[in-house]
Design a protein around this motif. Sequence first.
Motif, PDB file in Angstrom:
ATOM      1  N   LEU A  10     -19.493  -2.096  22.060  1.00 49.28           N
ATOM      2  CA  LEU A  10     -19.990  -3.162  22.930  1.00 49.28           C
ATOM      3  C   LEU A  10     -18.916  -4.226  23.157  1.00 49.28           C
ATOM      4  O   LEU A  10     -18.749  -4.740  24.265  1.00 49.28           O
ATOM      5  CB  LEU A  10     -21.248  -3.806  22.335  1.00 49.28           C
ATOM      6  CG  LEU A  10     -22.457  -2.880  22.139  1.00 49.28           C
ATOM      7  CD1 LEU A  10     -23.624  -3.661  21.544  1.00 49.28           C
ATOM      8  CD2 LEU A  10     -22.876  -2.233  23.462  1.00 49.28           C
ATOM      9  N   ARG A 132     -33.587   4.270  18.804  1.00 46.03           N
ATOM     10  CA  ARG A 132     -33.154   2.990  18.236  1.00 46.03           C
ATOM     11  C   ARG A 132     -33.617   2.836  16.784  1.00 46.03           C
ATOM     12  O   ARG A 132     -32.869   2.382  15.911  1.00 46.03           O
ATOM     13  CB  ARG A 132     -33.699   1.820  19.072  1.00 46.03           C
ATOM     14  CG  ARG A 132     -32.788   1.258  20.149  1.00 46.03           C
ATOM     15  CD  ARG A 132     -31.455   0.724  19.653  1.00 46.03           C
ATOM     16  NE  ARG A 132     -31.548  -0.390  18.737  1.00 46.03           N
ATOM     17  CZ  ARG A 132     -31.611  -1.666  19.089  1.00 46.03           C
ATOM     18  NH1 ARG A 132     -31.620  -1.998  20.376  1.00 46.03           N
ATOM     19  NH2 ARG A 132     -31.648  -2.614  18.191  1.00 46.03           N
ATOM     20  N   PRO A 140     -24.471   1.362  18.585  1.00 43.67           N
ATOM     21  CA  PRO A 140     -25.311   1.057  19.741  1.00 43.67           C
ATOM     22  C   PRO A 140     -25.810   2.322  20.448  1.00 43.67           C
ATOM     23  O   PRO A 140     -25.218   3.398  20.328  1.00 43.67           O
ATOM     24  CB  PRO A 140     -24.376   0.264  20.665  1.00 43.67           C
ATOM     25  CG  PRO A 140     -23.149  -0.019  19.888  1.00 43.67           C
ATOM     26  CD  PRO A 140     -23.074   0.984  18.789  1.00 43.67           C
ATOM     27  N   ILE A 197     -33.546  -0.666  28.733  1.00 41.92           N
ATOM     28  CA  ILE A 197     -33.015  -1.845  28.033  1.00 41.92           C
ATOM     29  C   ILE A 197     -34.125  -2.527  27.238  1.00 41.92           C
ATOM     30  O   ILE A 197     -33.939  -2.897  26.070  1.00 41.92           O
ATOM     31  CB  ILE A 197     -32.372  -2.821  29.044  1.00 41.92           C
ATOM     32  CG1 ILE A 197     -31.106  -2.200  29.652  1.00 41.92           C
ATOM     33  CG2 ILE A 197     -32.035  -4.158  28.378  1.00 41.92           C
ATOM     34  CD1 ILE A 197     -30.564  -2.938  30.870  1.00 41.92           C
ATOM     35  N   GLN A 202     -28.671  -0.605  24.449  1.00 42.16           N
ATOM     36  CA  GLN A 202     -27.783  -1.765  24.281  1.00 42.16           C
ATOM     37  C   GLN A 202     -26.608  -1.778  25.254  1.00 42.16           C
ATOM     38  O   GLN A 202     -25.840  -2.743  25.305  1.00 42.16           O
ATOM     39  CB  GLN A 202     -27.290  -1.810  22.834  1.00 42.16           C
ATOM     40  CG  GLN A 202     -28.425  -2.137  21.862  1.00 42.16           C
ATOM     41  CD  GLN A 202     -28.291  -1.395  20.551  1.00 42.16           C
ATOM     42  OE1 GLN A 202     -28.353  -0.165  20.508  1.00 42.16           O
ATOM     43  NE2 GLN A 202     -28.105  -2.118  19.469  1.00 42.16           N
ATOM     44  N   ALA A 203     -26.449  -0.697  26.013  1.00 41.58           N
ATOM     45  CA  ALA A 203     -25.500  -0.622  27.130  1.00 41.58           C
ATOM     46  C   ALA A 203     -26.090   0.413  28.072  1.00 41.58           C
ATOM     47  O   ALA A 203     -26.869   1.272  27.647  1.00 41.58           O
ATOM     48  CB  ALA A 203     -24.119  -0.181  26.654  1.00 41.58           C
ATOM     49  N   ARG A 236     -29.490  -8.677  31.944  1.00 41.05           N
ATOM     50  CA  ARG A 236     -28.145  -8.953  31.449  1.00 41.05           C
ATOM     51  C   ARG A 236     -28.077  -9.226  29.960  1.00 41.05           C
ATOM     52  O   ARG A 236     -27.030  -9.062  29.338  1.00 41.05           O
ATOM     53  CB  ARG A 236     -27.553 -10.161  32.195  1.00 41.05           C
ATOM     54  CG  ARG A 236     -27.241  -9.904  33.631  1.00 41.05           C
ATOM     55  CD  ARG A 236     -26.187  -8.821  33.827  1.00 41.05           C
ATOM     56  NE  ARG A 236     -24.851  -9.205  33.391  1.00 41.05           N
ATOM     57  CZ  ARG A 236     -24.148  -8.570  32.465  1.00 41.05           C
ATOM     58  NH1 ARG A 236     -24.640  -7.535  31.831  1.00 41.05           N
ATOM     59  NH2 ARG A 236     -22.937  -8.966  32.157  1.00 41.05           N
ATOM     60  N   GLU A 237     -29.167  -9.678  29.369  1.00 44.24           N
ATOM     61  CA  GLU A 237     -29.128 -10.032  27.953  1.00 44.24           C
ATOM     62  C   GLU A 237     -30.397  -9.558  27.267  1.00 44.24           C
ATOM     63  O   GLU A 237     -31.486  -9.628  27.820  1.00 44.24           O
ATOM     64  CB  GLU A 237     -28.985 -11.551  27.797  1.00 44.24           C
ATOM     65  CG  GLU A 237     -28.477 -11.965  26.429  1.00 44.24           C
ATOM     66  CD  GLU A 237     -28.147 -13.456  26.360  1.00 44.24           C
ATOM     67  OE1 GLU A 237     -28.889 -14.169  25.665  1.00 44.24           O
ATOM     68  OE2 GLU A 237     -27.174 -13.879  26.998  1.00 44.24           O
ATOM     69  N   ARG A 238     -30.227  -9.071  26.057  1.00 45.75           N
ATOM     70  CA  ARG A 238     -31.364  -8.586  25.273  1.00 45.75           C
ATOM     71  C   ARG A 238     -31.012  -8.745  23.799  1.00 45.75           C
ATOM     72  O   ARG A 238     -29.872  -8.483  23.407  1.00 45.75           O
ATOM     73  CB  ARG A 238     -31.617  -7.114  25.618  1.00 45.75           C
ATOM     74  CG  ARG A 238     -32.741  -6.448  24.882  1.00 45.75           C
ATOM     75  CD  ARG A 238     -34.082  -6.772  25.487  1.00 45.75           C
ATOM     76  NE  ARG A 238     -35.138  -6.058  24.779  1.00 45.75           N
ATOM     77  CZ  ARG A 238     -36.394  -6.450  24.725  1.00 45.75           C
ATOM     78  NH1 ARG A 238     -36.772  -7.543  25.362  1.00 45.75           N
ATOM     79  NH2 ARG A 238     -37.295  -5.761  24.066  1.00 45.75           N
ATOM     80  N   GLN A 242     -25.214  -9.660  25.259  1.00 43.16           N
ATOM     81  CA  GLN A 242     -25.043  -9.087  26.582  1.00 43.16           C
ATOM     82  C   GLN A 242     -25.265  -7.579  26.553  1.00 43.16           C
ATOM     83  O   GLN A 242     -24.917  -6.915  25.567  1.00 43.16           O
ATOM     84  CB  GLN A 242     -23.617  -9.384  27.061  1.00 43.16           C
ATOM     85  CG  GLN A 242     -23.541  -9.912  28.482  1.00 43.16           C
ATOM     86  CD  GLN A 242     -22.146 -10.375  28.825  1.00 43.16           C
ATOM     87  OE1 GLN A 242     -21.586 -11.206  28.128  1.00 43.16           O
ATOM     88  NE2 GLN A 242     -21.577  -9.842  29.884  1.00 43.16           N
ATOM     89  N   VAL A 243     -25.814  -7.037  27.636  1.00 46.47           N
ATOM     90  CA  VAL A 243     -25.983  -5.588  27.784  1.00 46.47           C
ATOM     91  C   VAL A 243     -24.919  -5.105  28.777  1.00 46.47           C
ATOM     92  O   VAL A 243     -25.069  -5.281  29.989  1.00 46.47           O
ATOM     93  CB  VAL A 243     -27.393  -5.241  28.306  1.00 46.47           C
ATOM     94  CG1 VAL A 243     -27.549  -3.722  28.452  1.00 46.47           C
ATOM     95  CG2 VAL A 243     -28.470  -5.803  27.380  1.00 46.47           C
ATOM     96  N   ARG A 245     -22.570  -2.969  31.336  1.00 50.14           N
ATOM     97  CA  ARG A 245     -22.915  -1.998  32.375  1.00 50.14           C
ATOM     98  C   ARG A 245     -21.662  -1.209  32.752  1.00 50.14           C
ATOM     99  O   ARG A 245     -20.616  -1.791  33.050  1.00 50.14           O
ATOM    100  CB  ARG A 245     -23.450  -2.750  33.598  1.00 50.14           C
ATOM    101  CG  ARG A 245     -24.651  -3.636  33.313  1.00 50.14           C
ATOM    102  CD  ARG A 245     -24.763  -4.797  34.297  1.00 50.14           C
ATOM    103  NE  ARG A 245     -23.589  -5.666  34.223  1.00 50.14           N
ATOM    104  CZ  ARG A 245     -23.376  -6.680  35.059  1.00 50.14           C
ATOM    105  NH1 ARG A 245     -24.231  -6.958  36.006  1.00 50.14           N
ATOM    106  NH2 ARG A 245     -22.284  -7.428  34.944  1.00 50.14           N
TER     107      ARG A 245
END
Length: 354
Positions: A10, A132, A140, A197, A202-203, A236-238, A242-243, A245
Amino acid sequence: MTSLKNDTFLRALLREPTDYTPMWLMRQAGRYLPEYCATRARAGSFLNLCKSPALATEVTLQPLARYDLDAAILFSDILTVPDAMGLGLYFAEGEGPKFERPLREEWEIRALAAPDPHDKLRYVVDAVSEIRRALDGSVPLIGFSGSPFTLSCYMVEGEGSDTYAKVKKLMYARPDLMHHILSVTTQAVIDYLNAQIEAGAQAVMVFDSWGGMLTQAAYLEFSLPYMARIMAGLTREREGRQVPRIVFTKGGSLWLEQIAACGADAVGLDWAVEIGDARRRIGDKVALQGNMDPSILLTTPEAVSAEAKRILASYGPGTGHVFNLGHGISQFTPPDNVAALVETVKSDSRRYHG
């Protein structure tokens, strides 16, 4: 959710400093692994394997048990989306994926609708959650989808193609209908990736496997703008981070500058471009993922190791490189050659960091 023990992948996607070059492999869970073939036989069919969260979890984890990889990728297929749109996906033995109801008539195209991923694609969302949990924060998890253009190719052709005559005919004769398919499919992909997501990816990565067969004008009209729309529509965030792309157009090296401007954090490279050249062109804007020719893995551990070292040296010092193949791993790859690749990247890449 458990905190990540290894977030190197990541961080590299966001061009942050890392101790080494992280790696994973496209199609890393696949037919080159005997354990995958055993699970696939138990499932009875490829689609059964995809549609069982428990079995999808099992095969997702298999390469991580063998190799020191820095990410897991959800085990699924890009064609689950058009299947959920009602086109009737099936796999003919030895012939690959086909659709029972490809898009042929204007009314069929006009009736196309984006599916609710929590309904028609629930098995994928459940698989993400289960994977997960099983990863327990070790590395990730990557979620993915096909690009709108690539999915549309299958939806119009009804199967893979060497010429893409049907989709090109539609694209040039009725661009309005082609754009309608692409618009609906883009919304479907945004909803699908955001559901992944939300479930724990995570990506995320968009595979534009067939964009490279377009002219430049057609690529910039029918493929790239829709991937840019996806990038803009993603969560965009979790979980406080940041996630990232990733976008990947096989055969897209002519358009790297335009791809790098689409809103992605990282650009996947096939083997046709030298990674050092790609870095000089766009490496100050995005991370790069790639780009070993998967055919190298059919040779010897020594040849594999030498080529991995050459690619690392071509990229050079600094962060922003995720080592990968230029396309999916071949089913005929000896697993020992993958072990040689992973060991080489893990040991040799440290000289280029810090």
